[in-house]
Design an enzyme around this catalytic site. Structure first.
Site, PDB file in Angstrom:
ATOM      1  N   ASP A 314       0.956   0.565  -0.811  1.00 38.73           N
ATOM      2  CA  ASP A 314      -0.467   0.587  -0.448  1.00 38.73           C
ATOM      3  C   ASP A 314      -0.705   0.189   1.012  1.00 38.73           C
ATOM      4  O   ASP A 314      -1.812   0.375   1.530  1.00 38.73           O
ATOM      5  CB  ASP A 314      -1.258  -0.356  -1.366  1.00 38.73           C
ATOM      6  CG  ASP A 314      -1.346   0.181  -2.791  1.00 38.73           C
ATOM      7  OD1 ASP A 314      -1.141   1.393  -3.001  1.00 38.73           O
ATOM      8  OD2 ASP A 314      -1.610  -0.619  -3.710  1.00 38.73           O
ATOM      9  N   ARG A 387      -8.369   2.928   1.502  1.00 36.21           N
ATOM     10  CA  ARG A 387      -7.342   2.352   2.388  1.00 36.21           C
ATOM     11  C   ARG A 387      -7.212   3.133   3.699  1.00 36.21           C
ATOM     12  O   ARG A 387      -6.833   2.574   4.725  1.00 36.21           O
ATOM     13  CB  ARG A 387      -5.998   2.260   1.667  1.00 36.21           C
ATOM     14  CG  ARG A 387      -6.071   1.348   0.444  1.00 36.21           C
ATOM     15  CD  ARG A 387      -4.724   0.835   0.005  1.00 36.21           C
ATOM     16  NE  ARG A 387      -4.750   0.382  -1.375  1.00 36.21           N
ATOM     17  CZ  ARG A 387      -5.244  -0.784  -1.793  1.00 36.21           C
ATOM     18  NH1 ARG A 387      -5.742  -1.639  -0.923  1.00 36.21           N
ATOM     19  NH2 ARG A 387      -5.256  -1.106  -3.067  1.00 36.21           N
TER      20      ARG A 387
END
Ligand code: S3P
Length: 427
Positions: A314, A387
């Site tokens: 991530d 993100r």
């Protein structure tokens, strides 16, 4: 909403990042199938974990928020009720994949889907092992959501070697294992985040570089208390911001330091980042620390591949931003699963890096910087991926003029106050 971000003077101050997304999802799921009430502190009240909560509400689980606490009134392994409509996982891959492990063991039929992005993400990875356990689960021809699950009686325990390093798949199989005859074992050769096994107290063995997690069918889930630490994946954006904006000094409090999550810190330290761990402690079975970040001249040639990939999966977008401001080179390999996230993160990162003037080459399983000149401000697409929005929001702070982030509101998936927190450091 598009957001304009101006180049920033030094970032200064103290922040606390919101609760861990992975642990928040799990605390609701495990609380729902526990006998009795579970108290959760530090729950991340962002769109993704709220999708999990609303799925369980639709199956008869009640909850209440009281100050900073969330109480889930669990009804035991077999206490969920048939929902009156299709469950909606929103944008959340963790919701849909983990919950299927639980739904596979229920005595009622149920279907689940999500938003325009979630319905494109691969579900074969959970469907295959759940079918091997006897689950009756169907998907579209492309093996994507909507998914329909019909009662299949008691499931069969399996030994499952993960073909993709994925905590979501591991967790789906372990949760189905609660509803199986016998002991289900999940074997992984590259360790993915271990929150499920920690929170459920499952036995973990390590041998020959492999990790084996076991769960006994019918073993109950204990109601109790979960203390959700600050999300290291959310902290990563401000760690990188502090490193790349000259003169910065940021204290980030209460960051989860689970070893299966903090590979990004070791990468940034290898690049010469000044990051101190203060006040290291353990709360509710998870290690925590405060991070003191000071701006640093980053350098060093970085190749990311192999077993670190699941750990930093991530954080690769924001690590690529740090690398753009480093004197060194950057190459990511073996990270093809980045293409299956909220958006295709390999193409999204490369497109935005190209906007800054970097020459970047993308591959099936990663990307590499080809050459680097001065970086330019520009207009970045979030691709509606939280993100990507945050990573290029951070980059914008250190560019040479105002930049825009398209659809910047998508940060609400994991970090609703992200832009306000960024502004608070600029005062
Ligand atoms: C998560 C696991 C990871 C990660 C996701 C959250 C989890 O996905 O990317 O944001 O909570 O288990 P994969 O398991 O698909 O790698």
């Amino acid at each position: 909403m598009d957001r304009t971000i101006h180049p920033s003077s030094a970032l200064k101050g103290e922040i606390t990042v919101p609760g861990d997304k992975s642990i928040s999802h799990r605390s609701v799921m495990f609380g729902a199938i526990a006998d009795g009430t579970t108290e959760i502190t530090g729950f991340l009240a962002a769109a993704d974990p709220l999708s999990t909560l609303s799925c369980f509400n639709a199956m008869g689980i009640t909850h209440r928020f009281e100050g900073d606490k969330l109480y889930i009134n669990g009804k035991g392994l077999h206490g969920l009720q048939k929902p009156s409509a299709q469950l909606d996982a929103g944008n959340s891959g963790t919701t849909i994949r983990l919950i299927c492990g639980i739904l596979a063991g229920q005595h009622f039929p149920v279907s689940i889907s999500g938003d325009q992005y979630l319905v494109k993400r691969p579900m074969k990875r959970i469907i295959d092992p759940l079918r091997r356990m006897g689950a009756d689960i169907t998907a579209t021809e492309a093996m994507t959501a909507p998914l329909s699950i019909r009662p299949a009686g008691t499931l069969t325990a399996i030994d499952y070697e993960l073909p993709v390093a994925s905590a979501q798949v591991k967790s789906a199989v372990l949760l189905a294992g609660l509803y199986a005859n016998g002991t289900t074992r999940v074997i992984e050769s590259e360790q993915s985040r271990d929150h499920t096994e920690r929170m459920l107290g499952l036995p973990v063995e390590r041998s020959n570089g492999r990790t084996i997690v076991s769960v006994k069918g019918g073993q109950g889930v204990s109601a109790g208390h979960y203390a959700v630490p600050g999300d290291p994946s959310s902290a990563a954006f401000f760690v990188v911001a502090g490193l790349i904006v000259p003169g910065s000094e940021i204290l980030i409090r209460n960051v989860g330091m689970n070893p299966s999550r903090i590979g990004f810190l070791s990468v940034l330290k290898r690049m010469g980042g000044s990051i101190e761990y203060l006040n290291e402690r353990t709360v509710g079975g998870e290690p925590l620390a405060d991070l003191l970040v000071r701006s640093s001249q980053l350098s060093g040639d970085i190749i990311l591949e192999g077993e670190i990939i699941p750990n930093i999966i991530d954080e690769i977008p924001v690590l690529s931003v740090a690398a753009a401001f480093s004197a060194g080179s950057f190459h990511v390999k073996g990270a093809q699963d980045l293409r299956n996230k909220e958006t295709d993160r390999i193409e999204a990162v490369c497109a935005n890096l190209r906007t800054t003037g970097l020459t970047v080459e993308s591959f099936k399983d990663g990307f590499a910087f080809v050459s680097k000149n001065s970086l330019f401000h520009g207009s970045f697409d979030s691709f509606d991926d939280h993100r990507i929005a945050m990573a290029f929001g951070v980059a914008s702070l250190a560019l040479n003029g105002p930049s825009t982030i398209r659809h910047a509101e998508c940060v609400s998936i994991s970090y609703p106050a992200f832009w306000e927190t960024m502004q608070s450091l600029q005062r």
